[in-house]
Design a protein around this motif. Sequence first.
Motif: not given
Length: 230
Positions: A140-155
Amino acid sequence: TKLLRTKESTAEYRYFPEPDLPLLIIDPDEISDVSSKMPELPSDKEHRFKAQFGILMPDSIILCRSLQLGDFFESCLRILAQRTDKPISELGIVVSKWVLSLVLNAVNGKDEKLPGLNLRPEKLADILVLKVNKKIGTTRVRLLIQHVLDHDGETDIFALNQFYSELYRKNENLLSDLCNQVVYQNPQKVKSFRDGQEGLMNFFIGQVMGGCGGVLEAEEVRLFLLKALK
């Protein structure tokens, strides 16, 4: 700077002082003034990180190789420490692990790009506070980190994690079916597992995780597999 070696006092080099160069004498007050204005030197920071945060020296040396990387690590660690009661030495190891892996990979090892990264130190702290409080696992940590990297810092990390948790609950039947399917397709390994080769659990987890696209936690998968393997 660090002294590497000296030659002038070694006889075989036959070095001698240059008579036309006068002695360089610096006022002690000037030395004190410059020293007081100096930032923390990398070598001092390396030892501080090791002593204060429990980090191995090789990792500490990497973290202190630039101001950007050292500041990113320490900012995340300080924020995380304010949100949990875990010892800072334990938190230091956790933060350094993710900074030295996914964070550096995200900038291709170029520290100067860290200030422009979507994943800010406070956002990484949002994710890791869930990890150290045992709310989520490594997957889950990897998924969350990758989501933020792929989108924006406002997640919103907590809302995103809730979404993944809901997705898991909605797919419990699918997960159960995947576990049963993996067990059915690997009868010999199932027999070996039941005969005591418990290390095969990692094989089964890998098969199921591949089938669900890596969205679920390995621990969640393991619990379903234990039921299927009885």
